[in-house]
Motif scaffolding. Structure first.
Motif, mmCIF file in Angstrom:
data_model
loop_
_atom_site.group_PDB
_atom_site.id
_atom_site.type_symbol
_atom_site.label_atom_id
_atom_site.label_comp_id
_atom_site.label_asym_id
_atom_site.label_seq_id
_atom_site.Cartn_x
_atom_site.Cartn_y
_atom_site.Cartn_z
ATOM 1 N N ILE A 1 0.835 -1.196 0.000
ATOM 2 C CA ILE A 1 0.000 0.000 0.000
ATOM 3 C C ILE A 1 0.870 1.247 0.000
ATOM 4 O O ILE A 1 2.059 1.197 0.345
ATOM 5 C CB ILE A 1 -0.982 0.048 1.190
ATOM 6 C CG1 ILE A 1 -0.254 0.307 2.497
ATOM 7 C CG2 ILE A 1 -1.804 -1.206 1.262
ATOM 8 C CD1 ILE A 1 -1.182 0.808 3.581
ATOM 9 N N GLU A 2 0.263 2.373 -0.390
ATOM 10 C CA GLU A 2 0.929 3.668 -0.366
ATOM 11 C C GLU A 2 0.083 4.654 0.412
ATOM 12 O O GLU A 2 -1.148 4.624 0.332
ATOM 13 C CB GLU A 2 1.137 4.203 -1.783
ATOM 14 C CG GLU A 2 2.170 3.462 -2.577
ATOM 15 C CD GLU A 2 2.370 4.036 -3.965
ATOM 16 O OE1 GLU A 2 1.707 5.038 -4.321
ATOM 17 O OE2 GLU A 2 3.186 3.481 -4.697
ATOM 18 N N VAL B 1 -0.905 4.980 6.702
ATOM 19 C CA VAL B 1 -0.778 3.521 6.591
ATOM 20 C C VAL B 1 -1.375 2.855 7.825
ATOM 21 O O VAL B 1 -2.140 1.892 7.711
ATOM 22 C CB VAL B 1 0.699 3.110 6.394
ATOM 23 C CG1 VAL B 1 0.856 1.603 6.472
ATOM 24 C CG2 VAL B 1 1.233 3.644 5.065
ATOM 25 N N ALA B 2 -1.041 3.363 9.001
ATOM 26 C CA ALA B 2 -1.567 2.796 10.245
ATOM 27 C C ALA B 2 -3.095 2.879 10.277
ATOM 28 O O ALA B 2 -3.766 1.923 10.678
ATOM 29 C CB ALA B 2 -0.975 3.527 11.448
ATOM 30 N N GLN B 3 -3.638 3.992 9.825
ATOM 31 C CA GLN B 3 -5.096 4.154 9.805
ATOM 32 C C GLN B 3 -5.736 3.186 8.817
ATOM 33 O O GLN B 3 -6.784 2.614 9.100
ATOM 34 C CB GLN B 3 -5.461 5.592 9.458
ATOM 35 C CG GLN B 3 -6.936 5.867 9.604
ATOM 36 C CD GLN B 3 -7.253 7.338 9.482
ATOM 37 O OE1 GLN B 3 -6.390 8.167 9.201
ATOM 38 N NE2 GLN B 3 -8.508 7.672 9.705
ATOM 39 N N PHE B 4 -5.105 2.978 7.666
ATOM 40 C CA PHE B 4 -5.633 2.017 6.697
ATOM 41 C C PHE B 4 -5.705 0.623 7.320
ATOM 42 O O PHE B 4 -6.713 -0.068 7.213
ATOM 43 C CB PHE B 4 -4.761 1.980 5.435
ATOM 44 C CG PHE B 4 -5.106 0.841 4.520
ATOM 45 C CD1 PHE B 4 -6.188 0.927 3.663
ATOM 46 C CD2 PHE B 4 -4.366 -0.332 4.534
ATOM 47 C CE1 PHE B 4 -6.536 -0.137 2.831
ATOM 48 C CE2 PHE B 4 -4.691 -1.405 3.719
ATOM 49 C CZ PHE B 4 -5.785 -1.296 2.858
ATOM 50 N N THR C 1 2.808 -5.381 9.543
ATOM 51 C CA THR C 1 3.146 -4.293 8.623
ATOM 52 C C THR C 1 4.647 -4.050 8.610
ATOM 53 O O THR C 1 5.271 -3.937 9.669
ATOM 54 C CB THR C 1 2.410 -2.998 9.029
ATOM 55 O OG1 THR C 1 1.007 -3.250 9.049
ATOM 56 C CG2 THR C 1 2.714 -1.872 8.062
ATOM 57 N N HIS C 2 5.202 -3.974 7.407
ATOM 58 C CA HIS C 2 6.621 -3.662 7.207
ATOM 59 C C HIS C 2 6.683 -2.386 6.373
ATOM 60 O O HIS C 2 6.145 -2.342 5.266
ATOM 61 C CB HIS C 2 7.341 -4.775 6.436
ATOM 62 C CG HIS C 2 7.106 -6.142 6.986
ATOM 63 N ND1 HIS C 2 7.852 -6.660 8.010
ATOM 64 C CD2 HIS C 2 6.206 -7.093 6.646
ATOM 65 C CE1 HIS C 2 7.425 -7.887 8.281
ATOM 66 N NE2 HIS C 2 6.426 -8.170 7.461
ATOM 67 N N PHE C 3 7.333 -1.351 6.873
ATOM 68 C CA PHE C 3 7.486 -0.125 6.109
ATOM 69 C C PHE C 3 8.685 -0.251 5.182
ATOM 70 O O PHE C 3 9.755 -0.706 5.603
ATOM 71 C CB PHE C 3 7.640 1.082 7.037
ATOM 72 C CG PHE C 3 6.347 1.453 7.708
ATOM 73 C CD1 PHE C 3 5.410 2.234 7.050
ATOM 74 C CD2 PHE C 3 6.064 0.996 8.983
ATOM 75 C CE1 PHE C 3 4.211 2.562 7.658
ATOM 76 C CE2 PHE C 3 4.866 1.317 9.602
ATOM 77 C CZ PHE C 3 3.933 2.099 8.937
#
Length: 166
Positions: A112-113, A120-123, A139-141
């Motif tokens: 995702i972007e 990203v956290a909210q998504f 989740t991996h940034f």
């Protein structure tokens, strides 16, 4: 689907550089431009050629860096549709750029972007985790892109080898 040797050759050329003109491709595969255009059109209609894309190094464009994340998703597949139904629900979100069915500890890998890490956290918390089939996420940034789809980013052309003289 079984393709001809010329069709495969054209696909390989376009995969390497989709900006080549049909006339140039025709010369490479020893066909007429008309024959080449017909093959490309048929491959597009059959959805073998799905899209033509450009690789952009957004890190070099001020104000457009954004945040990308790779999310491992463990899901409960539904009877009769397996993973397809939940994958379809996930890839419809605007933030989602890619979804892959994976082997291993997690079932789906979602790219995702967002503009910020908070996006990203909210998504993940508001959209992805709330889907009924989703059991867990990790989740991996993505901090830096070195190579993507065969394209090397930030390749330094300077030769850094030490000069050896006799």
């Amino acid at each position: 689907m079984k393709l001809t040797e010329k069709e495969v050759e054209i696909l390989e050329i376009l995969e390497d550089n989709c900006r080549l003109s049909p006339d140039y491709i025709a010369k490479m595969v020893d066909l007429t431009e008309s024959e080449t255009n017909t093959i490309i059109k048929n491959l597009e209609e059959q959805r073998i050629i799905v899209d033509y894309t450009t690789q952009v190094n957004w890190r070099k464009v001020d104000g457009h860096e954004g945040v990308k994340a790779m999310i491992d998703v463990k899901v409960q597949p539904k009877r009769g549709v397996g993973f397809d139904d939940i994958a379809s629900r996930i890839y419809r979100f605007n933030e989602v750029k890619s979804v892959y069915l994976m082997s291993g500890a997690y079932d789906l890998s979602v790219i995702i972007e967002g503009k910020t890490m908070s996006d990203v956290a909210q998504f993940v918390s508001d959209k992805l985790s709330t889907l009924d089939s989703v059991l867990s996420t990790t989740t991996h940034f993505i901090l830096k892109k070195y190579k993507h789809d065969g394209t090397i980013f930030d390749q330094d052309d300077e030769d850094k080898r030490i000069v050896v003289s006799p």
